[in-house]
Design an enzyme around this catalytic site. Structure first.
Site, PDB file in Angstrom:
ATOM      1  N   GLY A  13      26.226  29.528  30.611  1.00 40.40           N
ATOM      2  CA  GLY A  13      27.055  29.249  29.413  1.00 40.40           C
ATOM      3  C   GLY A  13      27.172  27.765  28.937  1.00 40.40           C
ATOM      4  O   GLY A  13      26.260  27.080  29.270  1.00 40.40           O
ATOM      5  N   ALA A  15      28.836  25.248  29.782  1.00 46.53           N
ATOM      6  CA  ALA A  15      28.920  24.474  30.885  1.00 46.53           C
ATOM      7  C   ALA A  15      27.688  24.464  31.787  1.00 46.53           C
ATOM      8  O   ALA A  15      27.455  23.441  32.339  1.00 46.53           O
ATOM      9  CB  ALA A  15      30.319  25.032  31.851  1.00 46.53           C
ATOM     10  N   THR A  42      30.325  32.136  25.854  1.00 46.58           N
ATOM     11  CA  THR A  42      30.107  31.105  25.044  1.00 46.58           C
ATOM     12  C   THR A  42      29.549  31.651  23.858  1.00 46.58           C
ATOM     13  O   THR A  42      29.724  31.538  22.821  1.00 46.58           O
ATOM     14  CB  THR A  42      28.952  29.991  25.690  1.00 46.58           C
ATOM     15  OG1 THR A  42      29.773  29.446  26.788  1.00 46.58           O
ATOM     16  CG2 THR A  42      28.627  28.966  24.739  1.00 46.58           C
ATOM     17  N   GLU A 107      43.743  25.596  13.736  1.00 47.19           N
ATOM     18  CA  GLU A 107      44.180  26.445  14.380  1.00 47.19           C
ATOM     19  C   GLU A 107      45.527  26.393  14.911  1.00 47.19           C
ATOM     20  O   GLU A 107      45.833  25.239  14.989  1.00 47.19           O
ATOM     21  CB  GLU A 107      42.965  26.541  15.550  1.00 47.19           C
ATOM     22  CG  GLU A 107      41.610  27.246  15.152  1.00 47.19           C
ATOM     23  CD  GLU A 107      40.939  27.618  16.264  1.00 47.19           C
ATOM     24  OE1 GLU A 107      40.713  28.684  16.646  1.00 47.19           O
ATOM     25  OE2 GLU A 107      40.005  26.613  16.872  1.00 47.19           O
ATOM     26  N   HIS A 223      44.715  36.429  23.765  1.00 51.38           N
ATOM     27  CA  HIS A 223      44.563  36.151  22.292  1.00 51.38           C
ATOM     28  C   HIS A 223      45.206  37.166  21.477  1.00 51.38           C
ATOM     29  O   HIS A 223      45.279  38.199  21.568  1.00 51.38           O
ATOM     30  CB  HIS A 223      43.088  35.992  21.925  1.00 51.38           C
ATOM     31  CG  HIS A 223      42.834  35.223  20.698  1.00 51.38           C
ATOM     32  ND1 HIS A 223      43.090  35.653  19.621  1.00 51.38           N
ATOM     33  CD2 HIS A 223      42.202  34.129  20.596  1.00 51.38           C
ATOM     34  CE1 HIS A 223      42.675  34.769  18.719  1.00 51.38           C
ATOM     35  NE2 HIS A 223      42.182  33.801  19.478  1.00 51.38           N
ATOM     36  N   ARG A 270      49.111  30.192  21.137  1.00 50.53           N
ATOM     37  CA  ARG A 270      48.976  31.793  21.296  1.00 50.53           C
ATOM     38  C   ARG A 270      49.943  32.489  22.340  1.00 50.53           C
ATOM     39  O   ARG A 270      50.024  33.728  21.777  1.00 50.53           O
ATOM     40  CB  ARG A 270      47.532  31.774  22.086  1.00 50.53           C
ATOM     41  CG  ARG A 270      46.260  32.028  20.996  1.00 50.53           C
ATOM     42  CD  ARG A 270      45.218  31.595  21.988  1.00 50.53           C
ATOM     43  NE  ARG A 270      44.186  30.899  20.794  1.00 50.53           N
ATOM     44  CZ  ARG A 270      42.990  30.724  21.195  1.00 50.53           C
ATOM     45  NH1 ARG A 270      42.565  30.607  22.475  1.00 50.53           N
ATOM     46  NH2 ARG A 270      42.247  29.866  20.247  1.00 50.53           N
ATOM     47  N   HIS A 328      42.245  36.608  27.140  1.00 53.47           N
ATOM     48  CA  HIS A 328      41.111  36.066  26.748  1.00 53.47           C
ATOM     49  C   HIS A 328      40.403  34.789  27.333  1.00 53.47           C
ATOM     50  O   HIS A 328      39.406  34.569  27.383  1.00 53.47           O
ATOM     51  CB  HIS A 328      41.672  35.425  25.262  1.00 53.47           C
ATOM     52  CG  HIS A 328      40.955  34.633  24.348  1.00 53.47           C
ATOM     53  ND1 HIS A 328      39.674  35.021  23.909  1.00 53.47           N
ATOM     54  CD2 HIS A 328      40.881  33.278  24.179  1.00 53.47           C
ATOM     55  CE1 HIS A 328      39.208  34.155  22.935  1.00 53.47           C
ATOM     56  NE2 HIS A 328      39.720  32.884  23.259  1.00 53.47           N
ATOM     57  N   ARG A 363      46.087  27.388  27.024  1.00 56.52           N
ATOM     58  CA  ARG A 363      45.236  26.234  26.474  1.00 56.52           C
ATOM     59  C   ARG A 363      45.246  26.089  24.833  1.00 56.52           C
ATOM     60  O   ARG A 363      45.727  27.105  24.005  1.00 56.52           O
ATOM     61  CB  ARG A 363      43.863  26.824  26.655  1.00 56.52           C
ATOM     62  CG  ARG A 363      42.831  25.959  26.263  1.00 56.52           C
ATOM     63  CD  ARG A 363      41.404  26.482  26.342  1.00 56.52           C
ATOM     64  NE  ARG A 363      41.305  28.183  26.049  1.00 56.52           N
ATOM     65  CZ  ARG A 363      40.507  28.403  25.083  1.00 56.52           C
ATOM     66  NH1 ARG A 363      40.073  27.643  24.070  1.00 56.52           N
ATOM     67  NH2 ARG A 363      40.362  29.788  24.528  1.00 56.52           N
TER      68      ARG A 363
HETATM   69  P1  FAD Z   1      30.391  31.253  30.199  1.00 59.15           P
HETATM   70  O1  FAD Z   1      29.742  30.981  28.781  1.00 59.15           O
HETATM   71  O2  FAD Z   1      31.224  32.813  30.052  1.00 59.15           O
HETATM   72  O3  FAD Z   1      29.170  31.425  31.143  1.00 59.15           O
HETATM   73  C1  FAD Z   1      29.285  31.913  32.549  1.00 59.15           C
HETATM   74  C2  FAD Z   1      27.883  32.213  32.983  1.00 59.15           C
HETATM   75  O4  FAD Z   1      28.022  32.675  34.367  1.00 59.15           O
HETATM   76  C3  FAD Z   1      27.183  33.724  32.563  1.00 59.15           C
HETATM   77  O5  FAD Z   1      26.029  33.212  32.288  1.00 59.15           O
HETATM   78  C4  FAD Z   1      27.460  34.334  33.510  1.00 59.15           C
HETATM   79  O6  FAD Z   1      26.431  35.425  33.538  1.00 59.15           O
HETATM   80  C5  FAD Z   1      27.107  33.617  34.699  1.00 59.15           C
HETATM   81  N1  FAD Z   1      28.023  34.423  36.042  1.00 59.15           N
HETATM   82  C6  FAD Z   1      28.935  34.532  36.379  1.00 59.15           C
HETATM   83  N2  FAD Z   1      29.267  35.005  37.568  1.00 59.15           N
HETATM   84  C7  FAD Z   1      27.916  34.659  38.099  1.00 59.15           C
HETATM   85  C8  FAD Z   1      27.299  34.922  39.553  1.00 59.15           C
HETATM   86  N3  FAD Z   1      28.062  35.440  40.391  1.00 59.15           N
HETATM   87  N4  FAD Z   1      25.958  34.584  39.536  1.00 59.15           N
HETATM   88  C9  FAD Z   1      25.241  34.313  38.550  1.00 59.15           C
HETATM   89  N5  FAD Z   1      25.732  33.960  37.425  1.00 59.15           N
HETATM   90  C10 FAD Z   1      27.008  34.217  37.184  1.00 59.15           C
HETATM   91  N6  FAD Z   1      36.753  28.151  23.331  1.00 59.15           N
HETATM   92  C11 FAD Z   1      36.750  27.225  22.323  1.00 59.15           C
HETATM   93  O7  FAD Z   1      36.885  26.243  22.626  1.00 59.15           O
HETATM   94  N7  FAD Z   1      36.581  27.558  21.230  1.00 59.15           N
HETATM   95  C12 FAD Z   1      36.307  28.924  20.495  1.00 59.15           C
HETATM   96  O8  FAD Z   1      35.888  29.018  19.348  1.00 59.15           O
HETATM   97  C13 FAD Z   1      36.384  29.794  21.447  1.00 59.15           C
HETATM   98  N8  FAD Z   1      36.075  30.932  20.979  1.00 59.15           N
HETATM   99  C14 FAD Z   1      36.007  31.886  22.045  1.00 59.15           C
HETATM  100  C15 FAD Z   1      35.749  33.357  21.770  1.00 59.15           C
HETATM  101  C16 FAD Z   1      35.700  34.294  22.479  1.00 59.15           C
HETATM  102  C17 FAD Z   1      35.355  35.790  21.939  1.00 59.15           C
HETATM  103  C18 FAD Z   1      35.932  34.223  23.871  1.00 59.15           C
HETATM  104  C19 FAD Z   1      35.673  35.192  25.034  1.00 59.15           C
HETATM  105  C20 FAD Z   1      36.161  33.114  24.318  1.00 59.15           C
HETATM  106  C21 FAD Z   1      36.329  31.715  23.207  1.00 59.15           C
HETATM  107  N9  FAD Z   1      36.545  30.368  23.686  1.00 59.15           N
HETATM  108  C22 FAD Z   1      36.465  29.570  22.827  1.00 59.15           C
HETATM  109  C23 FAD Z   1      36.472  30.083  25.143  1.00 59.15           C
HETATM  110  C24 FAD Z   1      35.235  29.654  25.443  1.00 59.15           C
HETATM  111  O9  FAD Z   1      34.235  30.197  24.818  1.00 59.15           O
HETATM  112  C25 FAD Z   1      34.695  29.969  26.866  1.00 59.15           C
HETATM  113  O10 FAD Z   1      35.886  29.318  27.745  1.00 59.15           O
HETATM  114  C26 FAD Z   1      33.643  29.234  27.343  1.00 59.15           C
HETATM  115  O11 FAD Z   1      32.562  29.283  26.412  1.00 59.15           O
HETATM  116  C27 FAD Z   1      33.164  29.373  28.646  1.00 59.15           C
HETATM  117  O12 FAD Z   1      31.968  28.661  29.012  1.00 59.15           O
HETATM  118  P2  FAD Z   1      31.635  28.716  30.604  1.00 59.15           P
HETATM  119  O13 FAD Z   1      30.072  28.167  30.401  1.00 59.15           O
HETATM  120  O14 FAD Z   1      32.544  28.054  31.195  1.00 59.15           O
HETATM  121  O15 FAD Z   1      31.117  30.355  30.876  1.00 59.15           O
HETATM  122  C1  SIN Z   2      39.437  31.653  18.268  1.00 60.44           C
HETATM  123  O1  SIN Z   2      38.438  31.480  17.467  1.00 60.44           O
HETATM  124  O2  SIN Z   2      40.321  32.042  17.791  1.00 60.44           O
HETATM  125  C2  SIN Z   2      39.106  31.353  19.639  1.00 60.44           C
HETATM  126  C3  SIN Z   2      39.327  29.828  19.816  1.00 60.44           C
HETATM  127  C4  SIN Z   2      39.542  29.444  21.264  1.00 60.44           C
HETATM  128  O3  SIN Z   2      39.659  30.281  22.048  1.00 60.44           O
HETATM  129  O4  SIN Z   2      39.865  28.414  21.604  1.00 60.44           O
END
Ligand code: FAD
Ligand code: SIN
Length: 485
Positions: A13, A15, A42, A107, A223, A270, A328, A363
């Site tokens: 994702g 991160a 993401t 927001e 959410h 939220r 969420h 958050r």
């Molecule tokens: P992710 O993007 O979830 O990536 C995690 C990765 O880890 C994936 O590739 C997964 O396959 C991998 N993985 C998991 N377990 C394993 C394993 N055991 N072995 C190998 N790989 C593994 N935040 C905001 O700031 N703004 C927004 O507008 C917003 N909108 C959102 C809308 C939705 C619908 C959702 C669900 C969340 C939203 N959020 C938002 C929150 C934000 O999107 C997430 O917190 C952020 O994208 C998380 O990023 P990440 O890289 O930590 O995890």
């Molecule tokens: C949203 O677009 O409502 C999600 C934003 C977030 O999770 O920070």
């Protein structure tokens, strides 16, 4: 067989990929991801990324909004780090070709419009530019459909992970000088969620099995405006930005009811809005109403949301959209310091799996994408120092045996996952009671988990329940019923 890399990143994702991008300057990087590279939360992020860029905004206001929304439970130094890091983080995204709109959006919980978007699917746009940028780097390789099963801990250090390709029984080893957990959230532990199927809290299970404690995991953010019907195991989100543009939340009699709960109504944080919708739902359906807003503006600002709603025969400009609150975001996770380092030498955590202290008990909207970029940079800066000081030795794990794990039929694994989701949703959801938590704990431990994937989910669910029980008073997103309802 053992694979060797300088940096093992678990997750693709925002991160994982941002960290991979920065670390590729320092050595070889292997990005491991359990589905395909785009199977992430993401990809589904909508609202955008928070940051103080406008002249009439200021850093202290973003800090205050974050602290207030976090119910006084945030670590202020971490909050300051992301708020002051935002201009650079957004500049980085622009430098890899993310097109950001000229005007920020509003927001809930923000006292100013400071959420920057590229479209109404900003997460997808961010992921695409990150994929492009990381694929160009020669030092980065990807391993898809491969799961981290266990972290390798040897002589008190993390030295990589045991991994398994989803189509194979056997496990392999990755030896890494540093391992970065970027496994995202845990929404799929709850029967109703916006989260993608892979978000079952794996990273938390890996950390606990490596001997680490978790922090703040009772603070699960719900959410308030997910589409009431689910498809493909998740509920489609109706971004908070819709409310930022004036969308109202109404009950079945067409009445706005949120002012009874908080004067900020639709733009309250939220946790408050989710609880209010939850209570109102007890007497009938709840809707998002945008019909009073200029349809041309709605269509141009939310083309992707409109497209998805069309699949459900709904239209933001003409229909009341049925909504419901769902799980969420995990505000807590694996505790890290301000450099992203965990308590286990050699192991870092970043993104939703980490608990940096930024989010406290609840958050603030759009701080998550921001946190992921700021802390991936912090990790790379820290590791750069250890490269300069030549502080990390080569890792030799040849003598270590892969653990024996049970792998059951996938349908059985899914059935247990569904059961865990049901228990957690019914007893550990938006409104919790001491009796419900005790019941959930009892039921979770009776699931006969043999497969490691079920064991991981069971373990994290159990830890969440324990954390809830350890906090009998409500705070932020953790709400114990006896006090108000
Ligand atoms: P992710 O993007 O979830 O990536 C995690 C990765 O880890 C994936 O590739 C997964 O396959 C991998 N993985 C998991 N377990 C394993 C394993 N055991 N072995 C190998 N790989 C593994 N935040 C905001 O700031 N703004 C927004 O507008 C917003 N909108 C959102 C809308 C939705 C619908 C959702 C669900 C969340 C939203 N959020 C938002 C929150 C934000 O999107 C997430 O917190 C952020 O994208 C998380 O990023 P990440 O890289 O930590 O995890
Ligand atoms: C949203 O677009 O409502 C999600 C934003 C977030 O999770 O920070």
């Amino acid at each position: 067989m053992t694979k060797q890399t300088d940096y093992l990143i678990i997750g693709s994702g925002i991160a994982g990929l941002a960290t991979a991008y920065f670390l590729s300057e320092l050595g070889s990087v292997l990005v491991l991801t359990k589905g395909e590279v785009r199977n992430t939360n993401t990809y589904w992020a909508q609202g955008g990324i928070a940051g103080v860029l406008a002249k009439d905004d200021n850093f202290e206001s973003h800090i205050e909004d974050t602290l207030r929304t976090g119910a006084g439970h945030c670590k202020e130094a971490a909050v300051r780090q992301i708020v002051f890091g935002a201009p650079k983080a957004i500049k980085f995204l622009k430098s890899i070709d993310l097109k950001i709109e000229k005007e920020p959006m509003l927001e809930g919980g923000h006292s100013k419009a400071r959420v920057w978007r590229s479209s109404d699917f900003t997460g997808r746009d961010i992921l695409e530019v990150l994929i492009k940028a990381t694929q160009k780097k020669k030092n980065i390789s990807f391993l898809e459909k491969t799961e981290a099963v266990e972290l390798i801990v040897d002589e008190g250090e993390c030295k990589g992970a045991f991994i398994r390709n989803e189509e194979e029984e056997k496990m392999e080893k990755v030896a890494a000088k540093n391992t970065i957990l970027a496994t995202g959230g845990l929404g799929q532990l709850f029967g109703r969620t916006t989260n993608t199927l892979g978000s079952g809290g794996d990273g938390l299970a890996l950390a606990v099995n490596a001997g680490l404690e978790l922090q703040d995991i009772e603070f699960i953010q719900f959410h308030p405006t997910a589409l009431a019907v689910s498809s493909n195991g998740r509920h489609f989100l109706l971004s908070e930005v819709l409310r930022g543009m004036g969308a109202k939340i109404v009950n079945s009699r067409g009445e706005r009811f949120l002012k009874k709960f908080d004067p900020r109504a639709e733009l309250a944080p939220r946790d408050l809005v989710s609880r209010a919708v939850y209570v109102e739902e007890l007497t009938g359906p709840v809707y998002l109403d945008m019909r009073h807003i200029d349809p041309g503006k709605v269509r141009s600002k939310f083309p992707n949301i409109q497209k998805t709603l069309k699949e459900h025969d709904l239209d933001l400009t003409k229909d009341l959209i049925p909504i419901t609150p769902v799980a969420h975001y995990a505000c807590g996770g694996v505790p890290t310091d301000l450099h992203g380092a965990t308590q286990l030498p050699g192991l870092y955590a970043v993104g939703e799996v980490a608990c940096t202290g930024v989010h406290g008990a609840n958050r603030l909207a759009s701080n998550s994408l921001l946190e992921a970029i700021v802390f991936s940079k912090a990790i790379s800066e820290t590791l750069e120092k250890s490269v300069l000081m030549d502080a990390r030795k080569n890792v030799n794990i040849d003598s270590l045996e892969s653990p024996a794990v049970v792998i059951e039929d996938i349908n059985q694994v899914k059935a247990y996952g569904k059961r865990i989701g049901q228990i957690m949703w019914e007893n550990v959801g938006i409104v919790r009671t001491a009796e419900g938590l005790a019941k959930a704990k009892k039921e979770i431990i009776t699931i006969p988990a043999r497969d490691y994937r079920v064991q991981h989910r069971q373990l994290v669910a159990y830890k969440i329940i324990e954390a809830c029980q350890a906090r009998p008073q409500s705070l932020g997103a953790h709400y114990m019923a006896k006090e108000i309802i």
